[in-house]
Design an enzyme around this catalytic site. Structure first.
Site, short mmCIF file in Angstrom:
data_model
loop_
_atom_site.label_atom_id
_atom_site.label_comp_id
_atom_site.label_asym_id
_atom_site.label_seq_id
_atom_site.Cartn_x
_atom_site.Cartn_y
_atom_site.Cartn_z
N CYS B 86 0.84 -1.20 0.00
CA CYS B 86 0.00 0.00 0.00
C CYS B 86 0.88 1.26 0.00
CB CYS B 86 -0.96 -0.04 1.18
SG CYS B 86 -2.36 1.08 0.99
N HIS B 195 -3.63 -5.59 1.03
CA HIS B 195 -3.02 -5.83 2.34
C HIS B 195 -3.12 -7.32 2.74
CE1 HIS B 195 -2.48 -1.67 3.91
NE2 HIS B 195 -3.47 -1.38 3.10
N GLU B 197 -1.60 -8.79 5.05
CA GLU B 197 -1.54 -8.96 6.51
C GLU B 197 -2.93 -8.85 7.14
OE1 GLU B 197 -0.86 -6.19 4.97
OE2 GLU B 197 -1.32 -4.44 6.19
#
Lengths: 745, 219
Positions: B86, B195, B197
Site C-alpha cells: 500500500c 493488504h 496482513e
C-alpha cells in the site's frame, strides 16, 4: 459598550455576570469574561442538562472511571485490562464546514480515549442528514463522510460500525456523532489532574492558532442565517499530527513520567488548565508568551480560547522534564513548559510580563462554580395528536402490492446498504475487525492481548423518540444491547450522545427529560451504566421569533446510544447470515398488530403521525437472556434483530448475507403488512439446524420465550405465503446500489 | 530469515505486519525507525501501509528522502528483498525502486473492501481474497513500461473476480491492466496495493493473505 453588554454578547446572562463578579470580588476584564463565557457555555458546563444527567445510573462492578470523572469512562474487561470508550458530537461545525467539522470530531473523540492512556482500537459514527434528494444534504454527506474517512484512515484506527439516517428534520442541522474505544492496562490509566506544587505544565502537540475561537460558545446556540459568520469557530484537523501525538502520549504515560494529562478540545487552554487544577484542588501559573503560536500578535484571550486541534496539556513529574521532552522530540512534536502547578487554587495567566487574568480554577468548572439550571418543561401538543393514530386508518395492501413494498423498503435510504459510506472508511487496519468476513448486528473487535472481543453498536431511531421520548430512548438502549447480544456479546455499559433542540424551549426540554428517564430505566434494567458522553443542544434552526424557538424547528430528539459489550469466549461470535438450505427459521419475541412509526407507515404510506412502536422492557429482557443462553449453548446458526423495515427486511438481510433465499408463512392473527413490515420491538430471527427443531422448541418453552416457527432457508428465492417476491440476486442488486443511486439522481 | 519493518511516523500498518510475521508466522522481526540508517542485519525489509509523513503532498513523496530509505535503496540494489504494501508500494515507486506510479482512484474516493487477486506467476487455480484500503491505488505506467513488465513477468497480481476473470468490473480503482502488484526486474523488490496482513489471522475468517505472504517470502 459596558462590560455587562460585552458579557451578554459573549452569551452570558446578567445573573451569570453577577456571579462572576462575586467569584472574583471585582469586575472581570475582557480576557476573564471570555474565559467564563466558554467555560459556562452548555458545551463545557452542561449547565442545562447536568441536573438530569445526575439521575442516570453510573455504577457497576466493572467501572474503573465513572461518568464525569475523567475524559472518558473506563470499564474493566478482565485480565487486568480496561476499555475506555466515549461518543461525542460535532454537529454545529459539520453544518457549516462538513469536511473539517466531521474530521475534527473524529480527532477530538480519539484524543479523549488516548489521553486516558488507552490505545484506540475501534471507531464508529452515527450520522443524520436531511432529505437525501436535497443538493445540500448531498453536499453535507459527501463532506462529512470524506472528513471522517480522511481523518480516521490516516490516524490508523478502523471504523467498524455506525448508522446513517435521513429525515427532513435534520435538513438545517445534520448530526455527526463520533465514537471511539480503546484498551489500556489498568495500572496505566492516566488521569486529568494537576497536583504537586512546582510540577511542570507542558503544552504539547500542534501550535496554537486562531482557529476554533469561541467554538464551544458557537455550539451552544441555534443555527441562523448569520451562522456562516462563525466559520472561524470551526477547527481544522491534521490526522498526521494526531497520530504522532497518540504515540508520544502513550509513551510518556507508559513510562510513568507524568501526573496528569488532558486533551485540548472545546475551550482549549482555559478548559484544560481549569479542569485539571480544579480536580487537584491546585492552581497554575502560566506564561502565555511560551505557548508555540501559528501567528504573531495573538491576544491573551485568543490564546486561552483557541481550539486548535491535536494539542494536550501535560502535568509532568518534577525532575523528569528532560525525559518528557525527549519523547516528543522523537516524534517531532512541540513540547514546551509553559508554567507550573501552584498550591493556590488560582489560575494566573501572564503575557509580556504582566498578569492578564486571574481566576479561581474551581469557579470555572462543572461541579464547581459553573451554573446549574433546572429548566421548565411541558408536554407539546403534538404528543396527544400522535397517540390518536389507529392502524384501521390504513387500508391493507392488495396481495400483489407486497413485492412493490418489499422493493420500496429494500431501496429506501434508511434501510438499504450503507456501502457507499462505509467503503470510504478503513475498517480493517489493526487486523482485529472480526466482522469483515462474518457480518453481524454489532461490530466485533478482537482484543489481541486477551483473546476476547469487544462487541459494539451505536443506535437511535429519532422518530421513535419524537413519538415518545421515554419509550423511544428505552428502545435506543435496548436495540443497541440487542445488537450486541445477537453478535454474541454481553452488554456492559453505554456512552450517550444527547442531541436535542434549544433547551430554553420547554417542549424541547420535555423531550430531553423524557429521554433521560427512558435511558435511566433501560440502563437499570439491563445493568449497563452510563459511563459518560456528550450533550448537544441547539440543534435547531431559529427562524421563529421567540425565545427558544419552536419545537417544530428542532431535530428529532436523538439520544444516540453507544453500547459496549464483551465477548469472553470467541466461540460465541454469531453472524446474521443464513447458512444453508433446509435450516429452520424462527422468530423470537411477540409480533403485534402494529405499524406505528415504521418506515413502511412513514415513508410508504406517507403517514407521519403515529406513536412509538410497541415496546415492553420485560419482554426485551427475556428475549436478550434467551438469546444469550442459546448462543452460549451453541444452539443457533445465526441471529439478527428485527428493526427498521420489520421482519421482511430482517429476513432479506440474513438471506442476502448468506446468498440464499427463504420461504415463510405469516400469521393469520395479525395483519400481513404489520407482520412483515411492522416494527414492534424485542424480536429477533434465528436459524437452526433442521434436526434440532424439537430440542430447540423445548429450550424456548423452558425459557418462557414467545416464539414462532417461520419457515426455512431455501435456494435463491424470497417466498412469503407461497407468493414469490424476488430472487436474492435481485434483492442484492436493489439493496447494495440504492444509496449511490439516490445520490446521483 | 530476519524481517525488518520500516516505521515512518505516519505508518499505521507496522504493528499489524509485526503481529502477522512474528505472532502468527513465527519469524524474527525488528522495527526500523525512519530516522535511523542501520538495518540491524535484517534480510527482508517491509515498508508497511499508512500515511508515512501525512501524505498531504503526494503519497510517499517525502518518505523517500528519510534516512532509512537510503539504506533500503542500497539493500535493494545489492539484491536484498524488499516488500512494500500500500503506502509502502507508493514509496517504492517514488524512490525509483519500482516502475510506474500510483494515482488517485478513478472514483476519486478512498476504497476499503475485500477484492480478489489473480497471482499471475504462481498458482492461478484460485483467486486470493485480500482487502484493499487506499485512496491512491490506480497503477499507471507508460506503454513501453507496461510491455516490459509483461515481457519480464513482473506483474505479480491482478484484480479479478471471484472466478479469477480479470475484467473491468473486477478493477476497483482503474489500474492499468488491473495491476495490483509488481516486482522489479530482478524480482527482489515487490510492491502491492492490497493488504495480505489483513487476511492472515484465523479469527478474521480469512487466511488467504498468510498463504500469499508465505509465497512472497519464498520467491
Amino acid at each position: 459598550m459596558n462590560l455587562l453588554e460585552t458579557a451578554q454578547q459573549l452569551g452570558l446572562n446578567p445573573e451569570e455576570y453577577q456571579k462572576i463578579k462575586e467569584f472574583l470580588g471585582r469586575e472581570p476584564n475582557f480576557t476573564e469574561l471570555s474565559a467564563y463565557s466558554v467555560m459556562w457555555s452548555e458545551h463545557c458546563s452542561y449547565k442545562n442538562s447536568i441536573f438530569w444527567l445526575k439521575t442516570l445510573p453510573k455504577d457497576s462492578e466493572r467501572m474503573l472511571a465513572k461518568a464525569g470523572e475523567e475524559n472518558a469512562g473506563v470499564v474493566d474487561i478482565g485480565n487486568g485490562w480496561g476499555c475506555a470508550f466515549k461518543i461525542e458530537s460535532h454537529n454545529h461545525p459539520s453544518a457549516l464546514e462538513p469536511y473539517q467539522g466531521a474530521a475534527t470530531g473524529v480527532g477530538g473523540i480519539n484524543r479523549d480515549i488516548f489521553t486516558m492512556g488507552a490505545r484506540p482500537i475501534a471507531q464508529m459514527n452515527t450520522l443524520r442528514f436531511g432529505d437525501i434528494k436535497h443538493p445540500r444534504t448531498q453536499y453535507l454527506m459527501r463532506g462529512v463522510v470524506k472528513g471522517i474517512g480522511d481523518y480516521g484512515n490516516a490516524f490508523g484506527v478502523p471504523t467498524v460500525g455506525g448508522e446513517v439516517f435521513f429525515d427532513s428534520c435534520y435538513q438545517t442541522n445534520p448530526l455527526v456523532n463520533a465514537f471511539s474505544a480503546g484498551i489500556v492496562e489498568k495500572h496505566k490509566i492516566a488521569r486529568a489532574i494537576a497536583i504537586g506544587k512546582d510540577n511542570p505544565v507542558f503544552i504539547v502537540g500542534s501550535s496554537t492558532g486562531k482557529d476554533g475561537i469561541h467554538g464551544a460558545a458557537f455550539a451552544s446556540k441555534d443555527l441562523t442565517e448569520d451562522s456562516i459568520k462563525d466559520l472561524p469557530a470551526v477547527q481544522v484537523g491534521d490526522p498526521f499530527q494526531e497520530k504522532l501525538l497518540l504515540e508520544a502520549t502513550l509513551e510518556i504515560i507508559a513510562q510513568d513520567l507524568i501526573i496528569g494529562i488532558q486533551d485540548m478540545g472545546a475551550a482549549g487552554i482555559i478548559c484544560s488548565t481549569s479542569e485539571m487544577s480544579a480536580k487537584g484542588k491546585a492552581g497554575m501559573d502560566i506564561d502565555l508568551d511560551l505557548v508555540p503560536l501559528r501567528q504573531p500578535n495573538m491576544l491573551a484571550w485568543e490564546i486561552l480560547l483557541s481550539e486548535s486541534q491535536e494539542r494536550m496539556l501535560v502535568v509532568g513529574k518534577k525532575g523528569l522534564e528532560k525525559e518528557i521532552t525527549e519523547i516528543f522530540k522523537k516524534w517531532d512534536l512541540n513540547c514546551v513548559q509553559i508554567g507550573k502547578v501552584t498550591d493556590s487554587t488560582q489560575l494566573r495567566f501572564y503575557q509580556h510580563g504582566e498578569l492578564v487574568a486571574e481566576l479561581p480554577a474551581d469557579s470555572l468548572v462543572l461541579g464547581g462554580g459553573a451554573p446549574i439550571y433546572e429548566r421548565e418543561y411541558r408536554e407539546p401538543a403534538y404528543f396527544k395528536t400522535l397517540q390518536k393514530f389507529d392502524i384501521q386508518q390504513i387500508s391493507e395492501p392488495q396481495e400483489d402490492a407486497y413485492s412493490t413494498i418489499a422493493q420500496f423498503l429494500l431501496t429506501h435510504e434508511n434501510i438499504c446498504s450503507k456501502k457507499w459510506v462505509y467503503e470510504q472508511y478503513d475498517s480493517m487496519v489493526g487486523t482485529a475487525n472480526l466482522s469483515t468476513n462474518k457480518p453481524a448486528d454489532a461490530a466485533v473487535v478482537l482484543v489481541k492481548p486477551l483473546d476476547k472481543a469487544l462487541v459494539m453498536s451505536v443506535d437511535c431511531n429519532g422518530r421513535y423518540v419524537y413519538a415518545n421520548p421515554e419509550i423511544g430512548a428505552m428502545i435506543a438502549v435496548c436495540e443497541a444491547a440487542r445488537n450486541v447480544v445477537c453478535a454474541g456479546g454481553e452488554p456492559v455499559a453505554i456512552t450517550n450522545n444527547l442531541n436535542f433542540g434549544n433547551p430554553y424551549n420547554p417542549e424541547v426540554y420535555w423531550q430531553f427529560v423524557g429521554s433521560i428517564k427512558g435511558i435511566k430505566q433501560a440502563c437499570e434494567k439491563l445493568k449497563t451504566p452510563v459511563t459518560g458522553g456528550n450533550v448537544s443542544f441547539y440543534n435547531q434552526s431559529s427562524s421563529v421569533n421567540k425565545a427558544g424557538g419552536d419545537v417544530s424547528n428542532a431535530v428529532f430528539p436523538t439520544p444516540t446510544i453507544g453500547m459496549l459489550g464483551i465477548m469472553d469466549n470467541l466461540a460465541w461470535q454469531t453472524t446474521l447470515n443464513f447458512q444453508k438450505t433446509g435450516d429452520k427459521i424462527y422468530l423470537l419475541g411477540k409480533t403485534h398488530n402494529d405499524i406505528a412509526s415504521s418506515e413502511y407507515l412513514y415513508s410508504y404510506c406517507q403517514v407521519k403521525e403515529s406513536p412509538a412502536p410497541y415496546f415492553d422492557i420485560e419482554e426485551e429482557l427475556l428475549l436478550q437472556n434467551t438469546l444469550k443462553k442459546a448462543i452460549q449453548g451453541g444452539k443457533i446458526l445465526s441471529a439478527h434483530d428485527v428493526s427498521e423495515g420489520g421482519l421482511f427486511i430482517a429476513l432479506a438481510e440474513s438471506a442476502m448475507a448468506g446468498r440464499v433465499g427463504f420461504k415463510i408463512n405469516t400469521s393469520k392473527q395479525i395483519r400481513k403488512d404489520a407482520y412483515l413490515f411492522g416494527e414492534s420491538q424485542s424480536r429477533a430471527i434465528v436459524s437452526i439446524k433442521a434436526e434440532q427443531t424439537a430440542e430447540w422448541e423445548l429450550f424456548l418453552q423452558q425459557e418462557g420465550c414467545t416464539y414462532e416457527y417461520l419457515g426455512e432457508v431455501i435456494e435463491n428465492n424470497f417466498i412469503v405465503d407461497e407468493q414469490w417476491l424476488m430472487t436474492v440476486q435481485e434483492a442484492q442488486h436493489l439493496y447494495q446500489n440504492a444509496l449511490e443511486k439516490h445520490l446521483t439522481q | 530469515m530476519k524481517f525488518g519493518v520500516i516505521v515512518f511516523p505516519g505508518s499505521n500498518c507496522d504493528d499489524d505486519m509485526v503481529y502477522v510475521l512474528n505472532t502468527l508466522m513465527g519469524y524474527q522481526v525488528r522495527k526500523l525507525w525512519h530516522k535511523e540508517t542501520d538495518l540491524q542485519g535484517c534480510d527482508f525489509l517491509i515498508l508497511p501501509g499508512g500515511f508515512s509523513y501525512g501524505d498531504y503532498l503526494r503519497s510517499g513523496a517525502i518518505a523517500r528522502f528519510s534516512p532509512i530509505m537510503q539504506s533500503v535503496v542500497r539493500h535493494a540494489e545489492q539484491g536484498g528483498k524488499v516488500l512494500g504494501i500500500c503506502n509502502g508500494f507508493q514509496i517504492l515507486t517514488e524512490a525509483g525502486l519500482l516502475e510506474g506510479a500510483l494515482l488517485k482512484n478513478n472514483n476519486q474516493k478512498y476504497i476499503c473492501k475485500n477484492v480478489f487477486l489473480a497471482a499471475t506467476q504462481a498458482d492461478r487455480l484460485k483467486p486470493y481474497a485480500i482487502p484493499i484500503a487506499h485512496g491512491d491505488g490506480r497503477y499507471y505506467a507508460d506503454n513501453d513500461t507496461l510491455k516490459q513488465l509483461q515481457d519480464n513477468e513482473q506483474i505479480l497480481f491482478q484484480y479479478c473476480d471471484a472466478e479469477g476473470n480479470i475484467n473491468v468490473d473486477a478493477n476497483p480503482n482503474g489500474s492499468l491492466l488491473n495491476i495490483a502488484g509488481i516486482c522489479s526486474k530482478n524480482k527482489n523488490v515487490i510492491g502491492m496495493m492490497p493488504h495480505p496482513e489483513r487476511a492472515s489471522d484465523p479469527y478474521t475468517g480469512n487466511t488467504d493473505g498468510k498463504t500469499l505472504l508465505q509465497k512472497l517470502i519464498e520467491i
